[in-house]
Scaffold this active site. Structure first.
Site, PDB file in Angstrom:
ATOM      1  N   CYS B 455       3.081   1.938  -0.296  1.00  0.00           N
ATOM      2  CA  CYS B 455       4.109   1.036   0.099  1.00  0.00           C
ATOM      3  C   CYS B 455       5.370   1.624   0.502  1.00  0.00           C
ATOM      4  O   CYS B 455       6.318   0.860   1.314  1.00  0.00           O
ATOM      5  CB  CYS B 455       4.026  -0.010  -1.198  1.00  0.00           C
ATOM      6  SG  CYS B 455       4.767   1.151  -2.974  1.00  0.00           S
ATOM      7  N   HIS B 499       6.083   0.342  -7.379  1.00  0.00           N
ATOM      8  CA  HIS B 499       5.806  -0.615  -5.588  1.00  0.00           C
ATOM      9  C   HIS B 499       7.344   0.179  -5.367  1.00  0.00           C
ATOM     10  O   HIS B 499       8.151  -0.115  -5.955  1.00  0.00           O
ATOM     11  CB  HIS B 499       5.995  -1.834  -6.175  1.00  0.00           C
ATOM     12  CG  HIS B 499       5.683  -2.691  -4.870  1.00  0.00           C
ATOM     13  ND1 HIS B 499       4.417  -2.310  -3.806  1.00  0.00           N
ATOM     14  CD2 HIS B 499       5.581  -4.103  -4.262  1.00  0.00           C
ATOM     15  CE1 HIS B 499       4.138  -2.834  -2.215  1.00  0.00           C
ATOM     16  NE2 HIS B 499       5.121  -4.080  -3.120  1.00  0.00           N
ATOM     17  N   ASP B 515       8.904  -7.678   1.819  1.00  0.00           N
ATOM     18  CA  ASP B 515       8.042  -6.859   1.935  1.00  0.00           C
ATOM     19  C   ASP B 515       6.780  -6.419   2.696  1.00  0.00           C
ATOM     20  O   ASP B 515       6.610  -7.585   2.990  1.00  0.00           O
ATOM     21  CB  ASP B 515       6.758  -7.090  -0.300  1.00  0.00           C
ATOM     22  CG  ASP B 515       6.192  -5.782  -0.203  1.00  0.00           C
ATOM     23  OD1 ASP B 515       5.816  -5.095   0.152  1.00  0.00           O
ATOM     24  OD2 ASP B 515       5.383  -6.026  -1.064  1.00  0.00           O
TER      25      ASP B 515
END
Lengths: 309, 721
Positions: B455, B499, B515
């Protein structure tokens, strides 16, 4: 009533010299309808005491010498065929007496012992399927010899429990021994002994004793004593409720002898050792060693004023 | 001559002392030593190495000496015994113990600067504990050792409060008390003792609960030391690949229970901190905004202020929830956007992240309300704008070029963002926990060549592209999702849920969450880890002692869930019950009580309790009719024993009267009256012939005699006939 008891005591003490306490205990046991086990060395006057007790109370009396070949039939009796009536008739054994002296009870085989002890508990015997009531009152005075165990059958705990008291006479003191030795004949003539009571009077006394007041505080004291014996760290065997009942009955009788119509803790203490010692330590014979008795130890642990704090 | 006399007297004294010393079972001594070891072990991670050295030497010496003493005693005792009794051998003379104590205290005081107040106090306590075992000569000493042990064991709860550890400490405290029980009732079976102990502690539970709920909680005088504790979880500087390491960690980060329904998994973006400064390799909080943050920290932006922040347009309904954060040794807190909190010790930064005033060194719980539909910062200050556009464009020239190219193609910001996300989705980008290594953390290399990352890689590259394209953007680090525990109805978020995502500022719409990971691997966002990733994860974490077969079993999962739920409730209600909550609860109770009827009910309850007690007392007195006379008799006995006229335990009243008649005839008259009356009442009449008036009459007579008796006793004491 009290004078009769005092006379009885005086007469027995004149025969069994120098043991007033034991005599009193024995008498109180009989008045409380209990059986006595006298445990002592030979020649200490066990038989004399039993003999005198029976005669003084005016009861029929017979003695059985227990030996290893004694059969139950010898004690209880046997049914024999009668030619005239063409039926079996009981020839009553020695047990059909109001006072039975079982001398050296531990010499007989367990079978014979248990025949006697069953009769003590039930108050009747069965011969060939027919039940015969034993006379009333019925006392057994058994003696046994703690020494020379060879060829003896010690009474098991369950049967020891049927004796209300276990007594031992012990050696007489100097004065008493002198009197004994100075006595003219080796055996006092039993014909001299008078009966002071009739059977009716005896029953009356027993009824009176059963009505003696027992306060809750006394019950508490008895409970506390029993509970102490049941504690885990106690070396003694636990006292059963039956032991507590016997203790109370004996204490009532003792209170009667002390001319009271209520029980005080002193009565309990007086009868505790003879009533409980053989239940606490069945296999031990502290005859000459009162200080080491378990019962004394248990007594010392309970405060009679405040037994169950 | 004189000196010799002195020394004689001294030796006599010491003899007397030694004869007084208690004699204990050897097993008890060893149990004391073992328990000392265990008690100290609870704190072992906190100790200075010098103290550990001292304690182990002390324990070892004790052990050796006791083994010797036991052998000696066994030789003297009869053969078939496994335990024996002896008094504690004196290893050190008392002056040596004193010297050691002084030296040790001074040493601890010197080391105190380094250790801090709390640790030095604990060292002092443990030092005393270690020394005290050297002198167990009296019963009092045994008590002290046991109490010290309990103190040491429980003080470990300052550092660790998990439910397992607490249970272990409780068991240890029980074991300490067993020592006392074994001392007082040596012949009692161990099982009986344990039962007794449990019974006693059940009696203690109501008191403990009342104390826990109502006793004022003072804020501790100490600060739990933070130097030793490794920082856990996220850090305020993120390089590519940092979070991938976290992703293997099963450690708990925080737990959340929603008051109503919980939002969908894809909405659970837990903001922890915002990183807006990028030097080409590392993302960190900008120095400029740091300063801003500090100012705000001083101004304490609470909810009241926070909701008034001009930069915010509050919209939609709030979601209320409680968060219980594990110690992270940082100050940031976790919450959904946009979060507000009423708690005084929580502040809010200009980047909308919550922070705690201080370091989270213990599990803390806080109440948050979030408004997910809020528009964040519709206006952007020029300084903020420039900060969120600043870029070291030399670091990744290819990406810069790509961004400029895109910018030329799409004039609309939205369209540009969508194009980039489509790129991530369509081209062969992979989401993986084991990204291939990248030279110099070059984003170029990742974006154009390896195309496989975590991520962070995506968020990092995306933010870079945004800035290069002239759209203000920043990186946000936090946690995504969490695992719902149906047993406890709460959500656990682990370190592996860490994250990173991007926030983009669009005019009118404010800061918008984008995201990029969602474009690459939508499952990661929707449901946490995809099955593919889970497999990767399992491969990575399975070592030699893999619990894999166990983990797949249903009952194991159930059990684990259940235990975790219990742990959660423990943390929420017991550890989370802070002084603040306590004062709130008390306030509520008080206001409720003062509101009319509740007060009446309370008074009614109080009155009924008092009435019950009185009724019980009266009935108790009635149950024992001669209670008062017995009491008076017992009082008399106590008075007599004060004047050295003691009744032996088993002596009956009659015999004691006789005893007094023999030994203290001057007391007999009065005592006999009391004693006779007592005997009359307690033994003679079992039925209630005596009415109350005669009892009272007797009592007054007895009291008169009691006073006379007391008078006589005093006279006798003063030597007056």
């Amino acid at each position: 009533m009290q004078t009769a008891v005092a006379n009885i005591l005086a007469q027995i003490e004149s025969v069994v010299i120098g043991k007033p306490h034991q005599v009193k205990l024995a008498l109180s046991c009989l008045l409380a309808k209990g059986h006595i086990l006298i445990e002592d060395l030979p020649g200490m006057g066990k038989t004399t005491l039993a003999n005198t007790l029976a005669l003084t109370l005016g009861l029929s009396y017979q003695r059985i010498q227990f030996t290893s070949d004694l059969m139950p039939a010898d004690v209880i009796g046997i049914a024999i065929f009668d030619d005239v009536t063409k039926s079996f008739l009981l020839h009553p054994g020695a047990i059909f007496n109001q006072v039975v002296l079982a001398d050296e009870v531990n010499r007989a085989s367990p079978k014979t012992q248990s025949a006697l002890l069953e009769a003590m508990e039930e108050g009747r015997v069965s011969v060939d399927g027919v039940t015969h009531q034993l006379p009333e009152p019925f006392f057994v005075i058994a003696t046994q010899n703690p020494m020379s165990h060879a060829g003896t059958y010690p009474l098991p705990e369950s049967q020891l429990d049927r004796f209300m008291m276990r007594l031992s006479l012990g050696f007489p003191n100097i004065d008493a021994e002198r009197k004994i030795l100075q006595a003219t004949s080796s055996h006092r003539d039993t014909t001299d002994i008078k009966a002071f009571l009739t059977v009716e009077q005896l029953r009356e006394i027993q009824l009176h004793i059963s009505q003696i007041t027992v306060a809750p505080a006394i019950i508490d004291y008895v409970i506390a004593l029993c509970r102490v014996s049941r504690q885990a760290e106690s070396q003694a065997k636990a006292l059963s409720p039956r032991a507590g009942k016997a203790l109370l009955a004996a204490a009532k009788s003792w209170a009667f002898m002390e001319n009271r119509d209520y029980v005080i803790p002193d009565d309990i203490q007086a009868v505790f050792s003879p009533v409980c010692e053989h239940r606490l330590a069945p296999q031990q014979h502290h005859i000459f060693d009162e200080a080491n008795e378990l019962s004394q130890h248990i007594l010392s642990q309970v405060d009679p004023i405040n037994p169950l704090p | 001559m004189n000196g010799r006399g002195m020394s004689n007297a001294k030796s006599k004294n010491s003899n007397k002392h030694s004869s007084k010393s208690i004699i204990l079972n050897s097993k008890l001594f060893f149990a004391l030593l073992v328990l000392q070891l265990l008690n100290l072990l609870t704190l072992v991670t906190q100790f200075h190495w010098l103290y550990i050295l001292f304690a182990s030497i002390a324990l070892a010496t004790q052990f050796v000496v006791h083994v010797k003493a036991m052998r000696q005693a066994l030789l003297n005792a009869s053969i078939n015994q496994t335990s024996c009794y002896y008094s504690a051998p004196s290893i050190l003379p008392s002056w040596a113990i004193l010297l050691l104590a002084i030296a040790g205290s001074v040493a601890i005081a010197i080391a105190g600067r380094e250790l801090g107040l709390l640790l030095s106090m604990i060292h002092l306590l443990c030092f005393a504990y270690s020394l005290k075992v050297f002198e167990i000569t009296k019963r009092k000493d045994l008590y002290q050792v046991v109490v010290l042990g309990v103190f040491v064991a429980t003080s470990s709860l300052i550092f660790v409060q998990s439910i397992y550890f607490s249970l272990a400490v409780i068991v240890l405290v029980f074991a300490n008390f067993i020592i006392l029980l074994r001392f007082f009732a040596p012949s009692m079976l161990l099982l009986t003792q344990i039962k007794l102990l449990i019974k006693l502690s059940l009696y203690a539970i109501p008191f403990a609960v009342v104390l826990f709920v109502a006793f004022p909680k003072l804020s501790p005088l100490w600060q739990v030391p933070k130097a030793k504790a490794a920082k856990v979880g996220l850090s305020d500087q993120v390089k590519i690949g940092d979070i991938a390491q976290l992703a293997l960690s099963n450690e708990l980060a925080f737990r959340v229970s929603f008051e109503n329904s919980s939002p969908a998994h894809a909405q659970l973006y837990w903001r922890a901190l915002v990183l807006d400064d990028f030097d080409g390799i590392t993302w960190q909080q900008a120095a400029q905004s740091n300063r801003l943050r500090q100012q705000q920290g001083n101004n304490l932006a609470h909810l009241s202020n926070a909701s008034n922040v001009e930069n915010i347009v509050l919209r939609g309904e709030g979601i209320a929830y409680q968060v219980i954060a594990e110690p992270s040794f940082q100050s940031w807190l976790f919450a959904l956007d946009f979060a507000t909190s009423e708690q005084a010790n929580i502040g809010q930064r200009s980047d909308f992240a919550l922070f705690y005033h201080g370091i989270i060194s213990q599990t803390i719980s806080y109440q948050v309300t979030s408004y997910p539909e809020t528009i964040l910062a519709p206006e952007l200050t020029p300084s903020m704008r420039s900060l969120n556009l600043s870029l070291n464009s030399q670091s990744n020239p290819k990406l810069t070029a790509k961004a400029q190219q895109l910018r030329q193609r799409y004039s609309d910001d939205r369209a540009l963002i969508n194009q980039l996300l489509t790129d991530f989705n369509q081209n062969n980008y992979y989401y993986t926990l084991q990204p291939p290594s990248i030279q110099n953390n070059s984003l170029d290399e990742f974006y154009f060549q390896t195309r496989a990352g975590f991520c962070e890689h995506y968020a990092s590259a995306f933010t870079y592209l945004m800035r290069a394209a002239g759209i203000p953007s920043r990186m946000v680090v936090g946690y995504l999702g969490g695992e719902f525990n149906p047993n406890g109805n709460y959500l656990s978020v682990y370190q592996r849920n860490a994250h990173a995502w991007t926030e983009v500022w669009l005019p009118e719409q404010g800061w918008q969450r984008v995201d990029p990971t969602a474009a690459v691997d939508p499952e990661r966002v929707e449901r946490g880890f995809s099955s593919d990733l889970m497999q990767q994860y399992a491969d990575l974490s399975s070592g030699m002692f893999s619990m894999q077969p166990l983990k797949t079993m249903q009952w194991y999962k159930q059990l684990k869930m259940q235990i975790e739920a219990i742990d959660y409730q423990w943390t929420r209600w017991v550890i989370g019950y802070t002084g603040q909550k306590q004062s709130q609860l008390m306030k509520q109770l008080l206001t409720r009580l003062t509101q009319g009827k509740v007060m009446e009910y309370f008074l009614l309850c109080l009155a009924s309790v008092v009435l019950l007690i009185i009724a019980y007392k009266v009935s108790a007195v009635r149950g024992k009719k001669h209670h008062e006379i017995k009491q008076l008799y017992l009082k008399t006995l106590a008075l007599m024993s004060q004047h050295n006229v003691v009744k032996e335990h088993a002596m009956t009243g009659e015999k004691f009267t006789a005893f007094i008649g023999e030994n203290r005839p001057e007391l007999l008259v009065d005592f006999a009256v009391i004693s006779d009356c007592f005997q009359k009442y307690s033994y003679q009449n079992s039925s209630d012939e005596h009415n109350k008036s005669s009892l009272n009459h007797d009592l007054s007579i007895l009291k008169y005699h009691y006073r006379r008796l007391r008078w006589h006793l005093w006279l006798a004491k003063l030597g007056i006939k």
